[in-house]
Design a protein around this motif. Structure first.
Motif, PDB file in Angstrom:
ATOM      1  N   GLY A  31       0.803  -1.214   0.000  1.00 52.00           N
ATOM      2  CA  GLY A  31       0.000   0.000   0.000  1.00 52.00           C
ATOM      3  C   GLY A  31       0.839   1.270   0.000  1.00 52.00           C
ATOM      4  O   GLY A  31       2.013   1.274   0.366  1.00 52.00           O
ATOM      5  N   ARG A  32       0.213   2.343  -0.470  1.00 51.58           N
ATOM      6  CA  ARG A  32       0.856   3.654  -0.459  1.00 51.58           C
ATOM      7  C   ARG A  32       0.027   4.577   0.413  1.00 51.58           C
ATOM      8  O   ARG A  32      -1.203   4.501   0.451  1.00 51.58           O
ATOM      9  CB  ARG A  32       0.951   4.233  -1.879  1.00 51.58           C
ATOM     10  CG  ARG A  32       1.940   3.488  -2.768  1.00 51.58           C
ATOM     11  CD  ARG A  32       2.227   4.235  -4.068  1.00 51.58           C
ATOM     12  NE  ARG A  32       1.007   4.574  -4.791  1.00 51.58           N
ATOM     13  CZ  ARG A  32       0.528   5.811  -4.941  1.00 51.58           C
ATOM     14  NH1 ARG A  32       1.157   6.834  -4.395  1.00 51.58           N
ATOM     15  NH2 ARG A  32      -0.583   6.015  -5.626  1.00 51.58           N
ATOM     16  N   PRO A  51      -4.514   6.263   3.390  1.00 49.66           N
ATOM     17  CA  PRO A  51      -4.194   5.249   2.376  1.00 49.66           C
ATOM     18  C   PRO A  51      -4.671   5.700   1.005  1.00 49.66           C
ATOM     19  O   PRO A  51      -5.794   6.184   0.845  1.00 49.66           O
ATOM     20  CB  PRO A  51      -4.972   4.020   2.865  1.00 49.66           C
ATOM     21  CG  PRO A  51      -5.198   4.255   4.322  1.00 49.66           C
ATOM     22  CD  PRO A  51      -5.364   5.731   4.464  1.00 49.66           C
ATOM     23  N   GLU A  52      -3.803   5.521  -0.008  1.00 49.55           N
ATOM     24  CA  GLU A  52      -4.122   6.026  -1.337  1.00 49.55           C
ATOM     25  C   GLU A  52      -4.463   4.927  -2.336  1.00 49.55           C
ATOM     26  O   GLU A  52      -4.823   5.224  -3.468  1.00 49.55           O
ATOM     27  CB  GLU A  52      -2.948   6.851  -1.878  1.00 49.55           C
ATOM     28  CG  GLU A  52      -2.782   8.175  -1.168  1.00 49.55           C
ATOM     29  CD  GLU A  52      -1.823   9.086  -1.911  1.00 49.55           C
ATOM     30  OE1 GLU A  52      -0.794   8.591  -2.393  1.00 49.55           O
ATOM     31  OE2 GLU A  52      -2.113  10.288  -2.015  1.00 49.55           O
ATOM     32  N   ARG A 111      -0.346  -5.375   6.585  1.00 47.11           N
ATOM     33  CA  ARG A 111       0.440  -4.630   7.562  1.00 47.11           C
ATOM     34  C   ARG A 111       1.559  -3.856   6.875  1.00 47.11           C
ATOM     35  O   ARG A 111       2.261  -4.385   6.021  1.00 47.11           O
ATOM     36  CB  ARG A 111       1.027  -5.568   8.620  1.00 47.11           C
ATOM     37  CG  ARG A 111      -0.041  -6.239   9.474  1.00 47.11           C
ATOM     38  CD  ARG A 111       0.540  -7.284  10.413  1.00 47.11           C
ATOM     39  NE  ARG A 111      -0.513  -7.859  11.226  1.00 47.11           N
ATOM     40  CZ  ARG A 111      -0.905  -7.389  12.405  1.00 47.11           C
ATOM     41  NH1 ARG A 111      -0.287  -6.328  12.911  1.00 47.11           N
ATOM     42  NH2 ARG A 111      -1.881  -7.969  13.073  1.00 47.11           N
ATOM     43  N   THR A 112       1.689  -2.613   7.306  1.00 47.40           N
ATOM     44  CA  THR A 112       2.748  -1.748   6.801  1.00 47.40           C
ATOM     45  C   THR A 112       3.519  -1.216   7.994  1.00 47.40           C
ATOM     46  O   THR A 112       2.926  -0.802   9.001  1.00 47.40           O
ATOM     47  CB  THR A 112       2.173  -0.584   5.990  1.00 47.40           C
ATOM     48  OG1 THR A 112       1.472  -1.097   4.862  1.00 47.40           O
ATOM     49  CG2 THR A 112       3.261   0.359   5.526  1.00 47.40           C
ATOM     50  N   THR A 113       4.846  -1.206   7.890  1.00 47.12           N
ATOM     51  CA  THR A 113       5.681  -0.680   8.968  1.00 47.12           C
ATOM     52  C   THR A 113       5.855   0.826   8.777  1.00 47.12           C
ATOM     53  O   THR A 113       6.236   1.284   7.693  1.00 47.12           O
ATOM     54  CB  THR A 113       7.052  -1.360   8.985  1.00 47.12           C
ATOM     55  OG1 THR A 113       6.868  -2.763   9.201  1.00 47.12           O
ATOM     56  CG2 THR A 113       7.932  -0.797  10.091  1.00 47.12           C
ATOM     57  N   LEU A 114       5.550   1.569   9.822  1.00 48.43           N
ATOM     58  CA  LEU A 114       5.699   3.025   9.789  1.00 48.43           C
ATOM     59  C   LEU A 114       6.788   3.417  10.778  1.00 48.43           C
ATOM     60  O   LEU A 114       6.727   3.045  11.957  1.00 48.43           O
ATOM     61  CB  LEU A 114       4.391   3.710  10.171  1.00 48.43           C
ATOM     62  CG  LEU A 114       4.425   5.232  10.295  1.00 48.43           C
ATOM     63  CD1 LEU A 114       4.592   5.876   8.922  1.00 48.43           C
ATOM     64  CD2 LEU A 114       3.169   5.762  10.969  1.00 48.43           C
ATOM     65  N   GLN A 150      13.777   7.511  17.090  1.00 49.92           N
ATOM     66  CA  GLN A 150      12.746   6.992  16.199  1.00 49.92           C
ATOM     67  C   GLN A 150      11.764   6.126  16.981  1.00 49.92           C
ATOM     68  O   GLN A 150      12.034   5.710  18.117  1.00 49.92           O
ATOM     69  CB  GLN A 150      13.364   6.153  15.066  1.00 49.92           C
ATOM     70  CG  GLN A 150      14.242   6.934  14.119  1.00 49.92           C
ATOM     71  CD  GLN A 150      14.791   6.040  13.028  1.00 49.92           C
ATOM     72  OE1 GLN A 150      14.996   4.831  13.225  1.00 49.92           O
ATOM     73  NE2 GLN A 150      15.037   6.612  11.843  1.00 49.92           N
ATOM     74  N   ALA A 151      10.625   5.866  16.338  1.00 56.25           N
ATOM     75  CA  ALA A 151       9.647   4.928  16.867  1.00 56.25           C
ATOM     76  C   ALA A 151       9.033   4.177  15.702  1.00 56.25           C
ATOM     77  O   ALA A 151       8.893   4.729  14.596  1.00 56.25           O
ATOM     78  CB  ALA A 151       8.564   5.647  17.659  1.00 56.25           C
ATOM     79  N   THR A 152       8.681   2.907  15.928  1.00 60.94           N
ATOM     80  CA  THR A 152       8.123   2.063  14.882  1.00 60.94           C
ATOM     81  C   THR A 152       6.695   1.666  15.241  1.00 60.94           C
ATOM     82  O   THR A 152       6.406   1.296  16.383  1.00 60.94           O
ATOM     83  CB  THR A 152       8.969   0.794  14.697  1.00 60.94           C
ATOM     84  OG1 THR A 152      10.301   1.177  14.354  1.00 60.94           O
ATOM     85  CG2 THR A 152       8.399  -0.082  13.593  1.00 60.94           C
ATOM     86  N   LEU A 153       5.810   1.756  14.245  1.00 54.70           N
ATOM     87  CA  LEU A 153       4.408   1.394  14.409  1.00 54.70           C
ATOM     88  C   LEU A 153       4.010   0.437  13.298  1.00 54.70           C
ATOM     89  O   LEU A 153       4.659   0.389  12.252  1.00 54.70           O
ATOM     90  CB  LEU A 153       3.518   2.641  14.373  1.00 54.70           C
ATOM     91  CG  LEU A 153       3.872   3.786  15.326  1.00 54.70           C
ATOM     92  CD1 LEU A 153       3.076   5.028  14.955  1.00 54.70           C
ATOM     93  CD2 LEU A 153       3.616   3.390  16.763  1.00 54.70           C
ATOM     94  N   GLN A 154       2.913  -0.286  13.518  1.00 57.44           N
ATOM     95  CA  GLN A 154       2.348  -1.160  12.493  1.00 57.44           C
ATOM     96  C   GLN A 154       1.002  -0.586  12.058  1.00 57.44           C
ATOM     97  O   GLN A 154       0.114  -0.369  12.884  1.00 57.44           O
ATOM     98  CB  GLN A 154       2.144  -2.580  13.045  1.00 57.44           C
ATOM     99  CG  GLN A 154       3.415  -3.378  13.191  1.00 57.44           C
ATOM    100  CD  GLN A 154       3.927  -3.894  11.847  1.00 57.44           C
ATOM    101  OE1 GLN A 154       3.159  -4.420  11.041  1.00 57.44           O
ATOM    102  NE2 GLN A 154       5.221  -3.748  11.621  1.00 57.44           N
ATOM    103  N   LEU A 155       0.872  -0.326  10.749  1.00 57.66           N
ATOM    104  CA  LEU A 155      -0.395   0.121  10.195  1.00 57.66           C
ATOM    105  C   LEU A 155      -1.147  -1.109   9.694  1.00 57.66           C
ATOM    106  O   LEU A 155      -0.658  -1.817   8.808  1.00 57.66           O
ATOM    107  CB  LEU A 155      -0.174   1.114   9.054  1.00 57.66           C
ATOM    108  CG  LEU A 155       0.671   2.345   9.396  1.00 57.66           C
ATOM    109  CD1 LEU A 155       0.815   3.238   8.176  1.00 57.66           C
ATOM    110  CD2 LEU A 155       0.088   3.107  10.567  1.00 57.66           C
ATOM    111  N   VAL A 156      -2.306  -1.363  10.273  1.00 54.03           N
ATOM    112  CA  VAL A 156      -3.103  -2.539   9.924  1.00 54.03           C
ATOM    113  C   VAL A 156      -4.336  -2.073   9.171  1.00 54.03           C
ATOM    114  O   VAL A 156      -5.124  -1.261   9.685  1.00 54.03           O
ATOM    115  CB  VAL A 156      -3.518  -3.327  11.183  1.00 54.03           C
ATOM    116  CG1 VAL A 156      -4.308  -4.569  10.795  1.00 54.03           C
ATOM    117  CG2 VAL A 156      -2.288  -3.701  11.999  1.00 54.03           C
ATOM    118  N   VAL A 157      -4.531  -2.557   7.951  1.00 57.96           N
ATOM    119  CA  VAL A 157      -5.654  -2.140   7.110  1.00 57.96           C
ATOM    120  C   VAL A 157      -6.939  -2.774   7.635  1.00 57.96           C
ATOM    121  O   VAL A 157      -7.009  -3.984   7.863  1.00 57.96           O
ATOM    122  CB  VAL A 157      -5.421  -2.519   5.642  1.00 57.96           C
ATOM    123  CG1 VAL A 157      -6.638  -2.170   4.794  1.00 57.96           C
ATOM    124  CG2 VAL A 157      -4.177  -1.813   5.113  1.00 57.96           C
TER     125      VAL A 157
END
Length: 300
Positions: A73-74, A88-89, A97-100, A112-119
């Motif tokens: 995803g973008r 989301p585009e 899942r996308t890593t942010l 830094q910090a890492t998050l998971q974007l779940v559709v």
């Protein structure tokens, strides 16, 4: 078609005012809100539910430098100080899942910090999430606990007052039980020779005064045609020597529209002895505007 940046920023401001609901956290559903970065449970990054065409606003307690995503995803990403707006585009499968990765602007550790974007479906997408980079101190938690206890005590006291008011009878019985009326009863008097200030914007039609342990002034006012609506929000009742009876409440349920007539009630705190008049009553609208001044008001 992509959403213009100004619209996204405006949407972020609106969404930022919405309250954040706390949700239970568990390993099956790591959805604790707000999120404290560095205190992740179950050994995985915090998850944020996003949906196609839905703007999700992440509110950090530290300004951001940039945000980068990797995976399916973008996303259109807008960084504005402590806000990160994600949209989301392109459509992707649910639960993708996308890593942010977000980088903070102050250079302090962690950088830094890492998050998971779940559709998820648009209906389940989160509109706003708060994230705290700094752990809350014991002093901060104790202060919040004290404030919560104080607010809870105020609510308990208000609840007790409401219950007592509901249990109390109304009418003359209620006046006697509450102590607002004693053996002398309630005396009443009509307005006889009220003096209206030349600049009053509303005309007086009639008036009454009552006295038990407190006093009550009832004024019938008419708003002329062509004038603006007027609603009393404050009042003062002053004796000739400048002494002022303390006003307990002003009752004016709605604004008086042009051409309409309505009663305004002004009640004072209990008064010891016979009030010495005549009094001057001043009523005013919001912000002290358009005052109504009435003189030579006698109390019973």
């Amino acid at each position: 078609m992509s959403t213009p940046l100004p619209i996204l920023l405006a949407l972020a401001v609106l969404l930022a005012a919405a309250p954040v609901r706390a949700e239970p956290a568990s390993c099956r559903d790591p959805a604790e809100r707000p999120i404290e970065l560095g205190a992740e449970r179950c050994g995985r990054p915090p998850e944020i539910r996003v949906g196609e065409g839905v703007a999700t606003v992440l509110r950090f307690d530290t300004p951001l430098a940039r945000a980068e995503s990797s995976g399916p995803g973008r996303y259109r990403k807008v960084v504005d100080g402590e806000l990160l707006i994600l949209v989301p585009e392109e459509p992707v499968a649910d639960e993708s899942r996308t890593t942010l990765t977000v980088s903070f602007a102050d250079g302090a550790v962690p950088t830094q910090a890492t998050l998971q974007l779940v559709v998820a479906t648009p209906a389940r997408a989160e509109r706003q999430v708060e994230l705290f980079r700094r752990a809350r101190t014991a002093v901060s938690l104790q202060r919040e606990l004290r404030e919560t206890h104080r607010a809870l005590q105020e609510l308990r006291e208000e609840n007790a007052r409401l219950k007592a008011a509901q249990a109390r009878p109304d009418g003359l019985t209620g006046l006697w039980v509450s102590g607002d009326m004693d053996r002398t009863g309630i005396a009443a008097r009509e307005f006889l020779d009220v003096r209206e200030h030349a600049r009053n914007s509303l005309a007086i039609r009639s008036g009454l005064t009552f006295r038990a342990k407190s006093t009550l002034v009832v004024v019938d006012l008419k708003n002329p045609l062509g004038a603006k609506p007027w609603q009393a929000t404050g009042a003062a009742l002053v004796a000739p020597d400048g002494a002022e009876l303390k006003v307990a409440r002003v009752w004016a349920p709605t604004a008086i529209n042009p051409g309409e007539e309505m009663s305004v009630l002004v009640e004072t705190e209990p008064v010891e002895g016979a009030p010495r008049g005549p009094f001057t009553l001043t009523l005013w609208a919001e912000g002290g505007k358009r005052p109504i001044i009435l003189g030579n008001i006698e109390l019973p």
